[in-house]
Motif scaffolding. Sequence first.
Motif, PDB file in Angstrom:
ATOM      1  N   HIS A  42      -9.810  -5.214 -21.162  1.00 58.46           N
ATOM      2  CA  HIS A  42      -9.253  -6.464 -20.648  1.00 58.46           C
ATOM      3  C   HIS A  42      -7.845  -6.657 -21.214  1.00 58.46           C
ATOM      4  O   HIS A  42      -7.509  -6.135 -22.278  1.00 58.46           O
ATOM      5  CB  HIS A  42     -10.162  -7.651 -21.037  1.00 58.46           C
ATOM      6  N   TYR A  44      -6.690  -8.982 -22.715  1.00 57.26           N
ATOM      7  CA  TYR A  44      -6.671  -9.712 -23.988  1.00 57.26           C
ATOM      8  C   TYR A  44      -6.898  -8.778 -25.181  1.00 57.26           C
ATOM      9  O   TYR A  44      -6.972  -9.259 -26.322  1.00 57.26           O
ATOM     10  CB  TYR A  44      -7.745 -10.802 -23.995  1.00 57.26           C
ATOM     11  N   ASP A  58      -8.151  -7.574 -15.081  1.00 60.47           N
ATOM     12  CA  ASP A  58      -8.813  -8.868 -15.250  1.00 60.47           C
ATOM     13  C   ASP A  58     -10.302  -8.696 -14.950  1.00 60.47           C
ATOM     14  O   ASP A  58     -10.765  -7.593 -14.620  1.00 60.47           O
ATOM     15  CB  ASP A  58      -8.145  -9.950 -14.387  1.00 60.47           C
ATOM     16  N   SER A  59     -11.057  -9.779 -15.053  1.00 63.16           N
ATOM     17  CA  SER A  59     -12.510  -9.667 -14.959  1.00 63.16           C
ATOM     18  C   SER A  59     -12.961  -9.103 -13.608  1.00 63.16           C
ATOM     19  O   SER A  59     -13.902  -8.311 -13.556  1.00 63.16           O
ATOM     20  CB  SER A  59     -13.147 -11.048 -15.164  1.00 63.16           C
ATOM     21  N   PHE A  81     -20.193 -10.226 -22.504  1.00 61.14           N
ATOM     22  CA  PHE A  81     -20.647 -10.454 -21.122  1.00 61.14           C
ATOM     23  C   PHE A  81     -20.007  -9.442 -20.166  1.00 61.14           C
ATOM     24  O   PHE A  81     -20.568  -9.113 -19.125  1.00 61.14           O
ATOM     25  CB  PHE A  81     -20.387 -11.911 -20.689  1.00 61.14           C
ATOM     26  N   MET A  82     -18.828  -8.923 -20.514  1.00 63.22           N
ATOM     27  CA  MET A  82     -18.174  -7.939 -19.645  1.00 63.22           C
ATOM     28  C   MET A  82     -18.944  -6.614 -19.671  1.00 63.22           C
ATOM     29  O   MET A  82     -19.104  -5.950 -18.644  1.00 63.22           O
ATOM     30  CB  MET A  82     -16.725  -7.724 -20.092  1.00 63.22           C
ATOM     31  N   TYR A 130     -19.076 -19.064 -13.249  1.00 61.62           N
ATOM     32  CA  TYR A 130     -17.975 -18.240 -13.750  1.00 61.62           C
ATOM     33  C   TYR A 130     -18.562 -17.026 -14.471  1.00 61.62           C
ATOM     34  O   TYR A 130     -19.567 -17.149 -15.174  1.00 61.62           O
ATOM     35  CB  TYR A 130     -17.161 -19.112 -14.716  1.00 61.62           C
ATOM     36  N   ASN A 132     -17.871 -15.625 -17.036  1.00 56.40           N
ATOM     37  CA  ASN A 132     -17.966 -15.787 -18.498  1.00 56.40           C
ATOM     38  C   ASN A 132     -19.262 -16.501 -18.865  1.00 56.40           C
ATOM     39  O   ASN A 132     -19.272 -17.667 -19.264  1.00 56.40           O
ATOM     40  CB  ASN A 132     -16.774 -16.594 -19.034  1.00 56.40           C
ATOM     41  N   THR A 146     -14.894 -15.292 -10.490  1.00 60.48           N
ATOM     42  CA  THR A 146     -13.958 -15.095 -11.606  1.00 60.48           C
ATOM     43  C   THR A 146     -12.770 -16.031 -11.369  1.00 60.48           C
ATOM     44  O   THR A 146     -12.692 -16.704 -10.329  1.00 60.48           O
ATOM     45  CB  THR A 146     -13.429 -13.648 -11.701  1.00 60.48           C
ATOM     46  N   SER A 147     -11.815 -16.007 -12.298  1.00 56.74           N
ATOM     47  CA  SER A 147     -10.672 -16.906 -12.125  1.00 56.74           C
ATOM     48  C   SER A 147      -9.797 -16.460 -10.958  1.00 56.74           C
ATOM     49  O   SER A 147      -9.011 -17.253 -10.451  1.00 56.74           O
ATOM     50  CB  SER A 147      -9.863 -16.990 -13.412  1.00 56.74           C
ATOM     51  N   HIS A 217      -3.128 -19.816 -17.116  1.00 56.53           N
ATOM     52  CA  HIS A 217      -4.466 -19.425 -16.663  1.00 56.53           C
ATOM     53  C   HIS A 217      -5.245 -20.695 -16.322  1.00 56.53           C
ATOM     54  O   HIS A 217      -5.125 -21.702 -17.037  1.00 56.53           O
ATOM     55  CB  HIS A 217      -5.165 -18.640 -17.781  1.00 56.53           C
ATOM     56  N   GLU A 219      -8.101 -21.583 -16.953  1.00 56.76           N
ATOM     57  CA  GLU A 219      -8.968 -22.096 -18.021  1.00 56.76           C
ATOM     58  C   GLU A 219      -8.240 -23.142 -18.870  1.00 56.76           C
ATOM     59  O   GLU A 219      -8.845 -23.763 -19.746  1.00 56.76           O
ATOM     60  CB  GLU A 219      -9.449 -20.950 -18.919  1.00 56.76           C
ATOM     61  N   SER A 233      -5.365 -15.881 -12.453  1.00 55.97           N
ATOM     62  CA  SER A 233      -6.076 -15.018 -13.404  1.00 55.97           C
ATOM     63  C   SER A 233      -5.054 -14.178 -14.156  1.00 55.97           C
ATOM     64  O   SER A 233      -3.864 -14.141 -13.805  1.00 55.97           O
ATOM     65  CB  SER A 233      -7.038 -14.097 -12.655  1.00 55.97           C
ATOM     66  N   THR A 234      -5.506 -13.466 -15.147  1.00 57.61           N
ATOM     67  CA  THR A 234      -4.574 -12.665 -15.942  1.00 57.61           C
ATOM     68  C   THR A 234      -3.810 -11.679 -15.054  1.00 57.61           C
ATOM     69  O   THR A 234      -2.597 -11.530 -15.191  1.00 57.61           O
ATOM     70  CB  THR A 234      -5.325 -11.922 -17.062  1.00 57.61           C
ATOM     71  N   MET A 288     -12.190 -11.206 -28.846  1.00 59.37           N
ATOM     72  CA  MET A 288     -11.500  -9.994 -28.361  1.00 59.37           C
ATOM     73  C   MET A 288     -10.934  -9.203 -29.543  1.00 59.37           C
ATOM     74  O   MET A 288     -10.905  -7.979 -29.534  1.00 59.37           O
ATOM     75  CB  MET A 288     -10.365 -10.388 -27.414  1.00 59.37           C
TER      76      MET A 288
HETATM   77  P1  13P Z   1      -9.598 -13.260 -16.026  1.00 58.67           P
HETATM   78  O1  13P Z   1      -9.908 -11.900 -16.547  1.00 58.67           O
HETATM   79  O2  13P Z   1     -10.299 -13.508 -14.706  1.00 58.67           O
HETATM   80  O3  13P Z   1      -8.151 -13.551 -15.955  1.00 58.67           O
HETATM   81  O4  13P Z   1     -10.229 -14.313 -17.038  1.00 58.67           O
HETATM   82  C1  13P Z   1      -9.896 -14.255 -18.378  1.00 58.67           C
HETATM   83  C2  13P Z   1     -11.054 -14.455 -19.221  1.00 58.67           C
HETATM   84  O5  13P Z   1     -11.663 -15.474 -19.239  1.00 58.67           O
HETATM   85  C3  13P Z   1     -11.521 -13.386 -20.070  1.00 58.67           C
HETATM   86  O6  13P Z   1     -12.623 -13.794 -20.788  1.00 58.67           O
END
Ligand code: 13P
Length: 337
Positions: A42, A44, A58-59, A81-82, A130, A132, A146-147, A217, A219, A233-234, A288
Amino acid sequence: MTATIVPAGADSRVEADIDPTLDLEAEIGRLRRERNAVILAHYYQDGDIQDIADFVGDSLDLSRKAAATEADVIVFCGVRFMGEVAKILSPGKTVLIPDADAGCSLEESCRPADFRRWREAHPNHLALTYINCSAEVKALSDIVVTSSNAEAIVRQVPRDQPILFAPDRHLGAYVKRRTGRDDMVLWPGTCIIHELFSERELVKLRVAHPEAKVAAHPECPEPILALADHVGSTRMLLDYVKRADGDTFIIATEPHIIHQMEKAAPGKTFLPAPGADGRCDCANCPHMALNTLEKLYLALINDAPAVDLPEDLRRRALTPLQRMLDMSGPADAPRAA
Ligand code: 13P
């Protein structure tokens, strides 16, 4: 019945066993070839993990990669969770995660028993969840989002169908505002990282850099999103800073994505959005950050920690995940097992 993480055995190697002179990148490359492994990361993750990964995303994009890969082993550098999503979509593969403790505040906010009660209290609502969240919560949901696709999926739900949205109330509220779906009932969860940005300090940073554009983002809480030039999203934020006019961008999400932005747009300047103390390093995700190159190497050596899911749970969680992939377009979204 829950997902389990199979830990490394008693005779497994630990960080203290790693020869400090070892060329970790080269060893990870060798093990990856030997094991026919793919490394997914990811945005992050630390830059060194992003740089060694076969795919950074991204997710949604990572889910698609996990569903489509022909590798025997998926090493998922992200949070737990990923890894579960990868196992749900690719049950025949070994799915390894560098650190079994890499959780998610949104997942923690939404316990399966509470979520089940919430659903029972709203029997006519469709549950959009979501990504997550735990595999158990996915299994109790109708559609995962997802976002990057939440808004598009909500727009596909008939207007007279009431919706439950869990667990991120900021993403849910954002989608509500975008779609005018005032009937959406939101779970009260939040991401600890995106809650840290300060509206006041962000305004100050914008005054100091009047030319800067803000990329945020969904979130993030609404006052931060209200200051944003672009929300996504990212991966969408990365695409935005690549194509947008302007040289300076303030990034309101976990700041490790800036590593990828700097690679994609080397002439541009990226400033992490500040927290309440005005500092710009407030939003590093502690989950992360548990993943390191050393733990990635050990996961490949030890074949652990490995994600394991009871087949019944996996199948029930697959249905809403597959719906997401089917509703996400483009048409190249792969079918999962
Ligand atoms: P995206 O990967 O959809 O941007 O979301 C970020 C996130 O919440 C990672 O946990």
